[in-house]
Design a protein around this motif. Structure first.
Motif, PDB file in Angstrom:
ATOM      1  N   TRP B   7       0.860  -1.191   0.000  1.00 19.03           N
ATOM      2  CA  TRP B   7       0.000   0.000   0.000  1.00 19.03           C
ATOM      3  C   TRP B   7       0.888   1.230   0.000  1.00 19.03           C
ATOM      4  O   TRP B   7       1.815   1.320   0.804  1.00 19.03           O
ATOM      5  N   THR B   9       0.912   5.794  -1.106  1.00 16.62           N
ATOM      6  CA  THR B   9       0.094   6.953  -1.432  1.00 16.62           C
ATOM      7  C   THR B   9       0.230   7.262  -2.920  1.00 16.62           C
ATOM      8  O   THR B   9       1.306   7.150  -3.486  1.00 16.62           O
ATOM      9  N   GLU B  81       3.372   4.216   3.955  1.00 20.42           N
ATOM     10  CA  GLU B  81       3.018   5.424   4.729  1.00 20.42           C
ATOM     11  C   GLU B  81       2.037   4.979   5.802  1.00 20.42           C
ATOM     12  O   GLU B  81       0.929   4.545   5.494  1.00 20.42           O
ATOM     13  N   ALA B  82       2.437   5.082   7.076  1.00 24.01           N
ATOM     14  CA  ALA B  82       1.675   4.481   8.169  1.00 24.01           C
ATOM     15  C   ALA B  82       0.274   5.058   8.303  1.00 24.01           C
ATOM     16  O   ALA B  82      -0.638   4.378   8.764  1.00 24.01           O
ATOM     17  N   THR B  83       0.076   6.325   7.901  1.00 25.13           N
ATOM     18  CA  THR B  83      -1.227   6.965   8.084  1.00 25.13           C
ATOM     19  C   THR B  83      -2.319   6.295   7.260  1.00 25.13           C
ATOM     20  O   THR B  83      -3.499   6.404   7.593  1.00 25.13           O
ATOM     21  N   ILE B  84      -1.951   5.587   6.199  1.00 25.16           N
ATOM     22  CA  ILE B  84      -2.932   4.859   5.389  1.00 25.16           C
ATOM     23  C   ILE B  84      -3.739   3.902   6.263  1.00 25.16           C
ATOM     24  O   ILE B  84      -4.948   3.731   6.087  1.00 25.16           O
ATOM     25  N   MET B  85      -3.060   3.312   7.263  1.00 30.55           N
ATOM     26  CA  MET B  85      -3.720   2.289   8.089  1.00 30.55           C
ATOM     27  C   MET B  85      -4.872   2.845   8.899  1.00 30.55           C
ATOM     28  O   MET B  85      -5.773   2.117   9.286  1.00 30.55           O
ATOM     29  N   LYS B  86      -4.851   4.154   9.175  1.00 30.35           N
ATOM     30  CA  LYS B  86      -5.913   4.751   9.976  1.00 30.35           C
ATOM     31  C   LYS B  86      -7.222   4.826   9.194  1.00 30.35           C
ATOM     32  O   LYS B  86      -8.305   4.816   9.780  1.00 30.35           O
ATOM     33  N   GLY B  87      -7.147   4.905   7.875  1.00 30.58           N
ATOM     34  CA  GLY B  87      -8.344   5.083   7.077  1.00 30.58           C
ATOM     35  C   GLY B  87      -8.866   3.829   6.419  1.00 30.58           C
ATOM     36  O   GLY B  87     -10.022   3.775   6.011  1.00 30.58           O
ATOM     37  N   LEU B 111       0.769   0.504  16.078  1.00 23.04           N
ATOM     38  CA  LEU B 111      -0.022   0.492  14.856  1.00 23.04           C
ATOM     39  C   LEU B 111      -0.946  -0.712  14.754  1.00 23.04           C
ATOM     40  O   LEU B 111      -1.768  -0.788  13.868  1.00 23.04           O
ATOM     41  N   TYR B 114      -4.930  -0.443  14.505  1.00 25.74           N
ATOM     42  CA  TYR B 114      -5.654  -0.165  13.264  1.00 25.74           C
ATOM     43  C   TYR B 114      -5.975  -1.431  12.470  1.00 25.74           C
ATOM     44  O   TYR B 114      -6.545  -1.355  11.395  1.00 25.74           O
TER      45      TYR B 114
END
Lengths: 129, 200
Positions: B7, B9, B81-87, B111, B114
């Motif tokens: 995954w 961005t 990019e770790a922030t992907i996991m939040k969404g 993490l 998530y």
């Protein structure tokens, strides 16, 4: 010299007036479309310091997705975090540097979580256990 | 057959995500395995920062499903990019005994929240690697995800560190093969050595 145009004054009733920046409340007859939520794209979240804010509304005009909102009766700036993609344009245009960009992982909430991928039925069958 | 889904961005890390797949498959190919690495247009990858998937397959025997351009049941998940996991649920459809490798400065435990419980029971290990800190150069590829020309070398940026980390966690390919396949040899080596692994 005679002018070609007459001056007209039109009285617009309160309920027909166009709101600032053309943002209207959408009726959403079918509810929120979960496939269209773009909050998950965001890496940096805009956070506003209301004490610094001078209400120039540059951010409201700059936001490409109309996610910067006038809240509290038009006296404060708020964000629609379901759709904010974190592009940072509001931070860029702010004349008093009132909008900060904070990493999204520092917050617990604010992002709509997609538990499953959105798939066509015949593709969904391939993912099933 | 081992299926890898990475995954990343859209646009910003499009090339890096692709590099993770290409470095791992080239390393495996040089060890004599059968490989596939491919993109899919299903995620609409031309939008900046949209969550995009890149795929790879590595097998000891001939891979026969050449016309399926999606890994439905992956064994290895990479997140650049770790922030992907939040969404989004990046582990959707994983097999029992899967591994998850994330590019972040945080610890693996932070993490895990998530990952939903249904997918968490299939995870064997979670690992994090500060790939962006190891190789901060990212080639932003505005030509989109449809191939186009890719004049820069494969595995020049954080993709090399991610590929090294995935090799270390999964034991899929040897360290020497990954180092030989990545253009940024130092980043691949540091990714292999500095990965933080948590066994579940």
């Amino acid at each position: 010299m005679k002018t070609r145009f007459k001056k007209y004054t039109v009285e617009i009733p309160e309920e027909m007036a166009i709101p600032f920046a053309g943002i209207v409340e959408s009726p959403k007859p079918n509810g929120e479309q979960p496939m269209m939520l773009t909050g998950g794209w965001r890496i940096y979240r805009p956070v506003i310091d209301s004490e610094k804010c001078v209400m120039c509304k540059s951010c409201v005009l700059a936001c490409p997705d109309a996610t910067v909102l006038l809240v509290d009766g038009g006296n404060k700036i708020g964000f629609n975090l379901d759709y904010c993609k974190g592009c940072g344009l509001c931070t860029w245009v702010c004349p008093v540097n009132a909008i900060d960009r904070v990493p999204e992982l520092d917050f617990e909430d604010g992002v709509p979580f997609q538990d499953a991928l959105f798939l066509l039925p015949h593709v969904e069958a391939l993912y099933a256990d | 057959m081992i299926e890898i889904t990475v995954w990343c961005t859209g646009v910003i890390q499009d090339k890096e995500g692709r590099d993770v797949c290409l470095v791992l498959t080239e390393a495996a190919f040089n060890e004599g395995k059968f490989t596939q690495a491919f993109d899919n247009y299903v995620d609409l990858p031309d939008r900046i920062n949209v969550q995009v998937r890149k795929y790879a397959r590595i097998s000891d025997t001939v891979i026969e499903n050449v016309f399926e351009y999606e890994n439905h049941k992956p064994n290895i998940i990479g997140v650049t990019e770790a922030t992907i996991m939040k969404g989004i649920n990046v582990c959707y459809g994983i097999q029992p005994g899967s591994v998850l490798v994330i590019n972040t400065t945080k610890d693996p435990e932070e993490l895990l929240k998530y990952v939903p419980a249904k997918q968490k029971k299939n995870l064997k290990a979670v690992a994090t690697i500060d790939a962006l800190g190891i190789a901060p150069e990212q080639l932003i590829d505005y030509s989109g995800s449809e191939g186009a020309e890719d004049a820069s070398a494969i595995g020049g940026g954080l993709g090399a560190a991610m590929a090294g980390a995935i090799a270390a966690v999964s034991g899929l390919v040897k360290k020497e093969s990954v180092l030989a396949a990545a253009a940024n040899r130092t980043a691949a080596k540091r990714g292999y050595d500095e990965v933080k692994i948590k066994q579940l």
